[in-house]
Design a protein around this motif. Structure first.
Motif, PDB file in Angstrom:
ATOM      1  N   GLU A   1       0.915  -1.198   0.218  1.00  0.00           N
ATOM      2  CA  GLU A   1      -0.197   0.064  -0.141  1.00  0.00           C
ATOM      3  C   GLU A   1       1.007   1.228   0.293  1.00  0.00           C
ATOM      4  O   GLU A   1       0.782   2.657  -0.972  1.00  0.00           O
ATOM      5  CB  GLU A   1      -0.612  -0.134   1.304  1.00  0.00           C
ATOM      6  CG  GLU A   1      -2.111  -1.090   0.784  1.00  0.00           C
ATOM      7  CD  GLU A   1      -3.058  -1.125   2.468  1.00  0.00           C
ATOM      8  OE1 GLU A   1      -2.279  -0.179   3.393  1.00  0.00           O
ATOM      9  OE2 GLU A   1      -3.341  -1.829   2.412  1.00  0.00           O
ATOM     10  N   LEU A   2       2.089   0.775   0.772  1.00  0.00           N
ATOM     11  CA  LEU A   2       2.967   2.798   1.114  1.00  0.00           C
ATOM     12  C   LEU A   2       3.509   2.628  -0.191  1.00  0.00           C
ATOM     13  O   LEU A   2       3.530   3.567  -1.090  1.00  0.00           O
ATOM     14  CB  LEU A   2       3.791   2.331   2.293  1.00  0.00           C
ATOM     15  CG  LEU A   2       3.669   2.464   3.481  1.00  0.00           C
ATOM     16  CD1 LEU A   2       4.217   2.121   4.402  1.00  0.00           C
ATOM     17  CD2 LEU A   2       2.745   3.617   4.034  1.00  0.00           C
ATOM     18  N   TYR A   3       4.210   1.011  -1.270  1.00  0.00           N
ATOM     19  CA  TYR A   3       4.665   2.069  -2.272  1.00  0.00           C
ATOM     20  C   TYR A   3       3.613   2.034  -3.415  1.00  0.00           C
ATOM     21  O   TYR A   3       3.661   3.317  -4.352  1.00  0.00           O
ATOM     22  CB  TYR A   3       4.742   0.355  -2.848  1.00  0.00           C
ATOM     23  CG  TYR A   3       5.863   0.181  -3.678  1.00  0.00           C
ATOM     24  CD1 TYR A   3       7.297   0.397  -4.443  1.00  0.00           C
ATOM     25  CD2 TYR A   3       5.376  -0.096  -4.733  1.00  0.00           C
ATOM     26  CE1 TYR A   3       7.580   0.286  -5.184  1.00  0.00           C
ATOM     27  CE2 TYR A   3       5.474  -0.159  -6.673  1.00  0.00           C
ATOM     28  CZ  TYR A   3       6.746   0.295  -6.482  1.00  0.00           C
ATOM     29  OH  TYR A   3       7.730   0.212  -7.860  1.00  0.00           O
ATOM     30  N   ASP A   4       2.582   2.329  -3.793  1.00  0.00           N
ATOM     31  CA  ASP A   4       1.273   2.506  -4.295  1.00  0.00           C
ATOM     32  C   ASP A   4       1.080   3.887  -4.049  1.00  0.00           C
ATOM     33  O   ASP A   4       1.130   4.856  -5.118  1.00  0.00           O
ATOM     34  CB  ASP A   4      -0.023   1.351  -4.146  1.00  0.00           C
ATOM     35  CG  ASP A   4       0.703   0.083  -4.567  1.00  0.00           C
ATOM     36  OD1 ASP A   4       1.321  -0.135  -5.420  1.00  0.00           O
ATOM     37  OD2 ASP A   4      -0.559  -0.740  -4.786  1.00  0.00           O
ATOM     38  N   GLU A   5       1.545   4.293  -3.046  1.00  0.00           N
ATOM     39  CA  GLU A   5       1.053   5.245  -2.496  1.00  0.00           C
ATOM     40  C   GLU A   5       2.512   6.629  -2.812  1.00  0.00           C
ATOM     41  O   GLU A   5       1.885   8.135  -3.371  1.00  0.00           O
ATOM     42  CB  GLU A   5       0.713   5.667  -1.199  1.00  0.00           C
ATOM     43  CG  GLU A   5      -0.733   5.244  -0.571  1.00  0.00           C
ATOM     44  CD  GLU A   5      -1.094   5.393   0.808  1.00  0.00           C
ATOM     45  OE1 GLU A   5       0.341   5.617   1.669  1.00  0.00           O
ATOM     46  OE2 GLU A   5      -1.722   4.965   1.168  1.00  0.00           O
ATOM     47  N   VAL A   6       2.864   5.862  -3.594  1.00  0.00           N
ATOM     48  CA  VAL A   6       4.522   6.501  -3.807  1.00  0.00           C
ATOM     49  C   VAL A   6       4.512   7.860  -4.725  1.00  0.00           C
ATOM     50  O   VAL A   6       4.329   6.667  -6.274  1.00  0.00           O
ATOM     51  CB  VAL A   6       5.800   5.617  -3.420  1.00  0.00           C
ATOM     52  CG1 VAL A   6       6.983   7.303  -4.202  1.00  0.00           C
ATOM     53  CG2 VAL A   6       6.219   6.274  -2.681  1.00  0.00           C
ATOM     54  N   PRO A   7       4.337   8.875  -5.082  1.00  0.00           N
ATOM     55  CA  PRO A   7       4.515   9.956  -6.540  1.00  0.00           C
ATOM     56  C   PRO A   7       5.615   9.018  -7.018  1.00  0.00           C
ATOM     57  O   PRO A   7       6.806   9.262  -6.999  1.00  0.00           O
ATOM     58  CB  PRO A   7       4.809  11.075  -5.614  1.00  0.00           C
ATOM     59  CG  PRO A   7       4.738  11.002  -4.459  1.00  0.00           C
ATOM     60  CD  PRO A   7       4.403   9.738  -3.830  1.00  0.00           C
TER      61      PRO A   7
END
Length: 191
Positions: A62-68
């Motif tokens: 999830e955190l990876y997917d949120e990285v711009p």
């Protein structure tokens, strides 16, 4: 606190524990302490250690997917992007990356975990290939893979922050490392 909020808080705490104590330190008690919740809360949400590992891995995704993911307009903006990503390893991204590397080590023995964390690496290869194309480089799958593998290979050295290794590899200067990597892979910039 809503159940979903508490669940995410526990997942984030599991990531912190993995980063601070490694895979061996990942216990329900350690997660409860890191999340500042009553004893037994983590076990209530994640009954087994494998459930805690799964929750941490899913949160890492999830955190990876949120990285711009900015799209570089040219070679120099790609160098700046790659340099910033490498510099972030010692900064805000440190906890997440340490946890991710711990999860990868655990995944070497747990195929179900490998299937979860594999998504991050696979997405990274696609994203870096796309970034190299956007920067106008003569991309081939092999070149794009070599650049991404070099960036991935730099992570443990940046996390260890060993000055002689950083100096010997050029990682003490993340932008310089990125520039040299692109030159080694694609040749010098066109004039």
């Amino acid at each position: 606190m809503r159940n979903q909020d508490r669940r995410q808080r526990l997942q984030d705490a599991a990531i912190e524990v993995l980063a601070d104590q490694g895979g061996r330190g990942l216990t329900h008690r350690a997660v409860d302490t890191a999340a500042a919740v009553p004893p037994g809360t983590a076990k209530n949400y994640f009954p087994t250690r494998q459930a805690v590992l799964r929750a941490a891995a899913e949160r890492c995704v999830e955190l990876y997917d949120e990285v711009p993911r900015p799209v570089p307009a040219d070679r120099e903006s790609l160098v700046a992007l790659m340099g910033a990503l490498l510099a972030d390893v010692a900064g805000a991204g440190r906890t997440r990356l340490l946890a991710y590397l711990e999860l990868q080590a655990e995944a070497a023995r747990l195929p179900w975990l490998a299937a979860i964390v594999d998504g991050i690496a696979a997405a990274d290869f696609a994203a870096f290939e796309q970034a190299q194309r956007a920067a106008g480089l003569p991309v081939t799958p092999e070149r794009a893979t070599a650049v991404t593998l070099a960036l991935h290979g730099a992570l443990p050295h940046l996390l260890a922050h060993a000055p002689r290794t950083l100096a010997a590899t050029g990682l003490h200067d993340p932008q310089g490392f990125a520039r040299d990597l692109l030159t080694a892979t694609y040749g010098p910039p066109a004039r």
